[in-house]
Every structure is written in C-alpha cells, then in structure tokens.
Design an enzyme around this catalytic site. Structure first.
Site: not given
Ligand code: DQA
Length: 141
Positions: A22, A99
């Site tokens: 992330y 996402h």
């Molecule tokens: C997310 C992807 C999801 O699978 C995960 O549970 C998240 C973040 C993303 O931003 O890539 O919490 O939404």
C-alpha cells in the site's frame, strides 16, 4: 460538482499497513492528494473514512440527493458487503470504485467485489492516482 470520497476498513492505517503493498504514505497524505486534485479540477470533495460497515451504509444513505458522485474504496468490505452494495443502489449516485492495489492479482477472495457490481467503473492497482482518475471519470457524467 460535489463528490463524496469514502474510504473503508483499514484505510486509516495507510503508511503502517503492509507498506510493500500500500506504500509508505499515510491516510492524511491521501486526503491531501485528493483535495489538491479536486481543487485543480474545480470539484468540491468531502473525504470520510470508517472501519464500520454500518457507518459506511449510513454515510451512503446521507449522501442521497447531496452529491453528484461517490468514490469508494470500501477496503475488505468491497469483497463481503451486500449492505454497502444495497446502500449504493438505494441512493443511485454515479459511483466509481477504487482499490490502491490490483485486487485481481491478489488472493482469489479479493476477486469477489460487491461494490464493483454497482460502480460504473473500478480502478484497481494505480495507488493514489486511482482517486484522481476516479474524479476524472465522474466529471464525464
Ligand atoms: C483495498 C484492497 C482490499 O482487498 C483490501 O481489503 C483493502 C484495500 C485496496 O485499496 O487495494 O483493505 O481495497
């Protein structure tokens, strides 16, 4: 144009959670990024974050007739929440899903996407810029 940006479960942990996936920037930086881009595009944005599914449902309900668009990254609720899907259907506001990571290249359970069943577009795997691309998409509506 007024856009509501909803970030769900664990997005407040950006910068701490799995930085290799992330990134190192925190949630505040994400909000700064979204607000700066929105200003440039002359769009009004409100950014909210909650870890609670029911709270997210309420946030969506309260958006009824108040916003021209919704950008939502529901986090893990994207893959589980029929309630969030139903709330989005109820308010009938053009919605783009974001996402940060490419959910289709991760575990199989992340390929199920309830929010994506309503959103007219899902932007996945583009990091913070997914939110600016989402603003661009909503501006076309
Ligand atoms: C997310 C992807 C999801 O699978 C995960 O549970 C998240 C973040 C993303 O931003 O890539 O919490 O939404």
């Amino acid at each position: 144009m007024k856009i509501l940006v909803i970030n769900g479960a664990n997005l407040n942990m950006l910068g701490i959670r799995e930085p290799e996936l992330y990134g190192e920037k925190d949630y505040k930086s994400l909000v700064r990024y979204i607000k700066a881009y929105a200003k440039e595009k002359q769009v009004k944005v409100k950014c909210v974050q909650s870890n609670y599914e029911g709270k997210i449902v309420e946030i969506i309900q309260k958006a009824y007739k108040k916003y021209d668009g919704i950008i939502i990254n529901a986090g893990a609720y994207s893959h589980t929440s029929v309630a969030i899907l139903d709330a989005l259907k109820a308010v009938n506001i053009p919605t783009v899903e974001v996402h940060l990571t490419d959910v289709n290249k991760r575990e199989d359970f992340r390929k199920v996407d309830f929010v994506g069943l309503y959103a007219f577009k899902t932007i996945s795997g583009k990091g913070f810029s997914g939110y600016s691309l989402a603003i661009d998409e909503l501006k076309k509506c």
